[in-house]
Write an enzyme that holds these catalytic residues in place. Sequence first.
Site, mmCIF file in Angstrom:
data_model
loop_
_atom_site.group_PDB
_atom_site.id
_atom_site.type_symbol
_atom_site.label_atom_id
_atom_site.label_comp_id
_atom_site.label_asym_id
_atom_site.label_seq_id
_atom_site.Cartn_x
_atom_site.Cartn_y
_atom_site.Cartn_z
ATOM 1 N N SER A 100 16.320 -4.628 28.194
ATOM 2 C CA SER A 100 16.785 -4.533 29.577
ATOM 3 C C SER A 100 17.155 -5.924 30.116
ATOM 4 C CB SER A 100 15.717 -3.836 30.430
ATOM 5 O OG SER A 100 16.240 -3.416 31.662
ATOM 6 N N ASP A 220 19.520 7.239 29.195
ATOM 7 C CA ASP A 220 19.032 6.103 29.988
ATOM 8 C C ASP A 220 19.667 6.154 31.383
ATOM 9 O OD1 ASP A 220 18.290 3.659 31.069
ATOM 10 O OD2 ASP A 220 18.774 2.513 29.269
ATOM 11 N N HIS A 249 15.075 4.895 28.804
ATOM 12 C CA HIS A 249 15.259 3.448 28.878
ATOM 13 C C HIS A 249 14.390 2.662 27.903
ATOM 14 C CE1 HIS A 249 16.584 -0.216 30.832
ATOM 15 N NE2 HIS A 249 15.338 -0.578 31.101
#
Length: 273
Positions: A100, A220, A249
């Site tokens: 991320s 996601d 995610h």
Amino acid sequence: MTAPRTVTVDGSPVHVLESGTGPAVLMLHGSGPGTTGSGAWASTAQALGTSWRLVAPDQAGFGRTPIPAGSRGGLRLWTEQAAGLMDALGVERYAVVGHSMGGAVALALAAARPRQVTHVVAVSTMGAPGAPLSAELDAIWAAPAGPPGARDMLSRLVLDQALVTEAAVAARAAAMRAGAAVFASLFPPPRARWADDLALSERTLAGIRAPVLLVHGAEDRVTPLGTAALPLLEHLADVRLHVLGRCGHVPALEHPHDFRQLLSCFLGREQGP
């Protein structure tokens, strides 16, 4: 992973965990409140064994690593601190795995240190030019410390809600409370500006020469495939994308076996001399 230690980088302490020997792999966590290097990567590191020297820091403002005096945080700080950490450890060449926010840092680091960074694995990554702040990420950055906020955040991170266990909620709530004051300074509203800060320019991305593996969940909602990963295919010179179905995610948690296979195959096959 080994017992944690503190490494001084540019006069500021960085909390770091290490494991294994061999080619070095820097592992960078994401940006959710309560996130730490050990929380994000300990199970992956344990499963990978001792084939690599894994380095998992708490980035500035997370876990036990403070924000250096005079700084606010952001992509530049996290990138410079990551580079400085590996310099301080005496590691001249290394791969970078980032999740991320950590994926954006990994890509920025590869652009800034082309002679040091050999490979990049960007997981559920941020960093694509012009990628908007999703409603899910906005809510995660705003999650209040405590069990209700932890439960809401975890439910947004994963597709399979069975993974949002009472133990996971309790652990994340405790970590959120411990770092609440510092985290509040990282992503205050309006939060779209912090997503913009984590976006790399087309020129920066085009300059990355290390091979890049993008790993992304098809479902996601935090960094959606269409706005986060797919645009990067247009800008990276040496890139491949692996999409995991029925995955949100956090591929390392949702599909741990597949994720570890992807990671070990990419690093093992392509690790340079």
